[in-house]
Write a protein that holds these residues in place. Structure first.
Motif, PDB file in Angstrom:
ATOM      1  N   ARG A 251       0.822  -1.218   0.000  1.00 18.41           N
ATOM      2  CA  ARG A 251       0.000   0.000   0.000  1.00 18.41           C
ATOM      3  C   ARG A 251       0.854   1.266   0.000  1.00 18.41           C
ATOM      4  O   ARG A 251       0.464   2.281  -0.570  1.00 18.41           O
ATOM      5  N   SER A 252       2.019   1.194   0.634  1.00 12.66           N
ATOM      6  CA  SER A 252       2.894   2.365   0.694  1.00 12.66           C
ATOM      7  C   SER A 252       3.771   2.507  -0.546  1.00 12.66           C
ATOM      8  O   SER A 252       4.492   3.492  -0.692  1.00 12.66           O
ATOM      9  N   GLY A 253       3.738   1.496  -1.415  1.00 14.88           N
ATOM     10  CA  GLY A 253       4.532   1.546  -2.637  1.00 14.88           C
ATOM     11  C   GLY A 253       5.960   1.088  -2.474  1.00 14.88           C
ATOM     12  O   GLY A 253       6.763   1.164  -3.413  1.00 14.88           O
ATOM     13  N   ARG A 254       6.326   0.597  -1.296  1.00 16.38           N
ATOM     14  CA  ARG A 254       7.700   0.160  -1.046  1.00 16.38           C
ATOM     15  C   ARG A 254       7.967  -1.250  -1.563  1.00 16.38           C
ATOM     16  O   ARG A 254       9.108  -1.679  -1.655  1.00 16.38           O
ATOM     17  N   SER A 255       6.900  -2.000  -1.874  1.00 11.51           N
ATOM     18  CA  SER A 255       7.073  -3.365  -2.357  1.00 11.51           C
ATOM     19  C   SER A 255       5.923  -3.739  -3.273  1.00 11.51           C
ATOM     20  O   SER A 255       4.824  -3.183  -3.171  1.00 11.51           O
ATOM     21  N   LYS A 256       6.186  -4.672  -4.176  1.00 12.52           N
ATOM     22  CA  LYS A 256       5.147  -5.184  -5.062  1.00 12.52           C
ATOM     23  C   LYS A 256       4.471  -6.418  -4.475  1.00 12.52           C
ATOM     24  O   LYS A 256       3.440  -6.857  -4.973  1.00 12.52           O
ATOM     25  N   ASN A 257       5.070  -6.977  -3.428  1.00 11.94           N
ATOM     26  CA  ASN A 257       4.604  -8.262  -2.898  1.00 11.94           C
ATOM     27  C   ASN A 257       4.083  -8.141  -1.469  1.00 11.94           C
ATOM     28  O   ASN A 257       4.712  -7.486  -0.637  1.00 11.94           O
ATOM     29  N   PRO A 258       2.959  -8.779  -1.161  1.00 14.62           N
ATOM     30  CA  PRO A 258       2.562  -8.903   0.252  1.00 14.62           C
ATOM     31  C   PRO A 258       3.528  -9.836   0.964  1.00 14.62           C
ATOM     32  O   PRO A 258       4.201 -10.659   0.335  1.00 14.62           O
ATOM     33  N   ILE A 259       3.615  -9.704   2.261  1.00 11.91           N
ATOM     34  CA  ILE A 259       4.492 -10.561   3.061  1.00 11.91           C
ATOM     35  C   ILE A 259       3.618 -11.488   3.896  1.00 11.91           C
ATOM     36  O   ILE A 259       2.685 -11.037   4.569  1.00 11.91           O
ATOM     37  N   PHE A 260       3.923 -12.771   3.859  1.00 14.73           N
ATOM     38  CA  PHE A 260       3.154 -13.762   4.602  1.00 14.73           C
ATOM     39  C   PHE A 260       3.984 -14.232   5.800  1.00 14.73           C
ATOM     40  O   PHE A 260       5.103 -14.714   5.635  1.00 14.73           O
ATOM     41  N   HIS A 261       3.426 -14.077   6.989  1.00 14.20           N
ATOM     42  CA  HIS A 261       4.131 -14.407   8.221  1.00 14.20           C
ATOM     43  C   HIS A 261       3.550 -15.656   8.878  1.00 14.20           C
ATOM     44  O   HIS A 261       2.326 -15.769   9.019  1.00 14.20           O
ATOM     45  N   GLU A 262       4.392 -16.562   9.318  1.00 16.87           N
ATOM     46  CA  GLU A 262       3.967 -17.695  10.134  1.00 16.87           C
ATOM     47  C   GLU A 262       3.727 -17.176  11.552  1.00 16.87           C
ATOM     48  O   GLU A 262       4.530 -16.401  12.075  1.00 16.87           O
ATOM     49  N   ARG A 263       2.623 -17.632  12.185  1.00 20.67           N
ATOM     50  CA  ARG A 263       2.273 -17.081  13.496  1.00 20.67           C
ATOM     51  C   ARG A 263       1.759 -18.162  14.450  1.00 20.67           C
ATOM     52  O   ARG A 263       1.026 -19.077  14.059  1.00 20.67           O
ATOM     53  N   ILE A 264       2.152 -18.044  15.710  1.00 21.53           N
ATOM     54  CA  ILE A 264       1.569 -18.829  16.809  1.00 21.53           C
ATOM     55  C   ILE A 264       1.200 -17.846  17.906  1.00 21.53           C
ATOM     56  O   ILE A 264       1.991 -16.969  18.253  1.00 21.53           O
ATOM     57  N   GLN A 265       0.005 -18.008  18.460  1.00 23.45           N
ATOM     58  CA  GLN A 265      -0.409 -17.179  19.594  1.00 23.45           C
ATOM     59  C   GLN A 265      -1.132 -18.054  20.608  1.00 23.45           C
ATOM     60  O   GLN A 265      -1.914 -18.919  20.235  1.00 23.45           O
ATOM     61  N   ILE A 266      -0.838 -17.813  21.884  1.00 23.02           N
ATOM     62  CA  ILE A 266      -1.527 -18.516  22.969  1.00 23.02           C
ATOM     63  C   ILE A 266      -2.008 -17.467  23.963  1.00 23.02           C
ATOM     64  O   ILE A 266      -1.241 -16.597  24.372  1.00 23.02           O
ATOM     65  N   ARG A 267      -3.274 -17.560  24.334  1.00 24.95           N
ATOM     66  CA  ARG A 267      -3.848 -16.656  25.335  1.00 24.95           C
ATOM     67  C   ARG A 267      -4.479 -17.497  26.425  1.00 24.95           C
ATOM     68  O   ARG A 267      -5.308 -18.355  26.157  1.00 24.95           O
ATOM     69  N   MET A 268      -4.074 -17.229  27.675  1.00 27.93           N
ATOM     70  CA  MET A 268      -4.634 -17.978  28.798  1.00 27.93           C
ATOM     71  C   MET A 268      -4.379 -17.226  30.102  1.00 27.93           C
ATOM     72  O   MET A 268      -3.590 -16.278  30.146  1.00 27.93           O
ATOM     73  N   ILE A 269      -5.048 -17.674  31.165  1.00 29.03           N
ATOM     74  CA  ILE A 269      -4.945 -16.981  32.449  1.00 29.03           C
ATOM     75  C   ILE A 269      -3.765 -17.474  33.275  1.00 29.03           C
ATOM     76  O   ILE A 269      -3.387 -16.838  34.247  1.00 29.03           O
ATOM     77  N   ASP A 270      -3.167 -18.598  32.887  1.00 30.04           N
ATOM     78  CA  ASP A 270      -2.090 -19.191  33.676  1.00 30.04           C
ATOM     79  C   ASP A 270      -0.734 -18.687  33.193  1.00 30.04           C
ATOM     80  O   ASP A 270      -0.225 -19.096  32.156  1.00 30.04           O
ATOM     81  N   GLU A 271      -0.122 -17.794  33.955  1.00 32.98           N
ATOM     82  CA  GLU A 271       1.166 -17.219  33.550  1.00 32.98           C
ATOM     83  C   GLU A 271       2.283 -18.253  33.569  1.00 32.98           C
ATOM     84  O   GLU A 271       3.188 -18.210  32.734  1.00 32.98           O
TER      85      GLU A 271
END
Length: 199
Positions: A69-89
């Motif tokens: 969108r900013s014109g800095r690249s012609k390609n989108p970047i695809f990121h691998e992601r893991i997220q965990i949300r829980m109450i137990d620290e």
């Protein structure tokens, strides 16, 4: 209903991949401390952490179009992601100590318990999923899609003399393959959400 009694590393391989609807875990708070006698091995910790991902984790591919969108690249970047949300620290902390990354306290809403959020992205996320893959049951297919993306990124980089060329359009076939993996995972998440609503 049936109770399976035994060690997790012995029982899990006996269960079919579509057998589990819900995972309830009780964190072994002292796994990261010195024991005498010693623990059975790292596999025990990894099997437990895979259970956290199956029950509380979110495995995804993030499509970042900011540079396009900013014109800095012609390609989108695809990121691998893991997220965990829980109450137990303690459980979140154990995950961070084993695989790196960071976790933080989410802003606490009135009448809700404190939530902790842990996340990993890109190469670290892929490496973690490679380690946990043999133990995953519920989120195994999602992990496999993310690992396919990692392999495609590595293979494409090897094909290019300059590695990842951000300022030139990506090969159309390669871009489509990454888009497909991104949408496959989105479909899995939508299906899981629908099943949760129905149940």
């Amino acid at each position: 209903d049936k109770i399976h009694q035994g060690h997790v590393l012995d029982i899990l391989p006996q269960l079919p991949s579509d057998f589990i609807d819900c995972v309830i875990t009780s964190p072994p708070y002292s796994l990261n401390r010195i024991h005498s006698p010693p623990l059975r091995g790292m596999g025990e910790i990894e099997a437990y952490l895979a259970g956290l991902v199956d029950g509380e984790g979110y495995i995804s591919i993030k499509k970042d179009t900011t540079s396009v969108r900013s014109g800095r690249s012609k390609n989108p970047i695809f990121h691998e992601r893991i997220q965990i949300r829980m109450i137990d620290e303690e459980a979140i902390k154990l995950f961070a100590e084993r695989f790196g990354g960071h976790y933080y306290k989410e802003k606490r809403s009135y009448s809700y318990r404190q939530l902790y959020c842990y996340s990993l992205s890109d190469g670290k996320a892929a490496k973690t999923l490679e380690i946990l893959l043999p133990y995953l049951r519920v989120k195994k297919k999602s992990a496999e899609f993310v690992l396919q993306l990692r392999r495609r990124k590595q293979e494409y980089k090897l094909k290019s003399l300059k590695g990842h060329i951000g300022h030139l359009p990506m090969d159309k076939e390669e871009l489509q393959q990454r888009e497909n993996l991104y949408h496959y995972l989105k479909m899995i998440h939508v299906q899981n959400w629908k099943e949760e609503v129905v149940n």
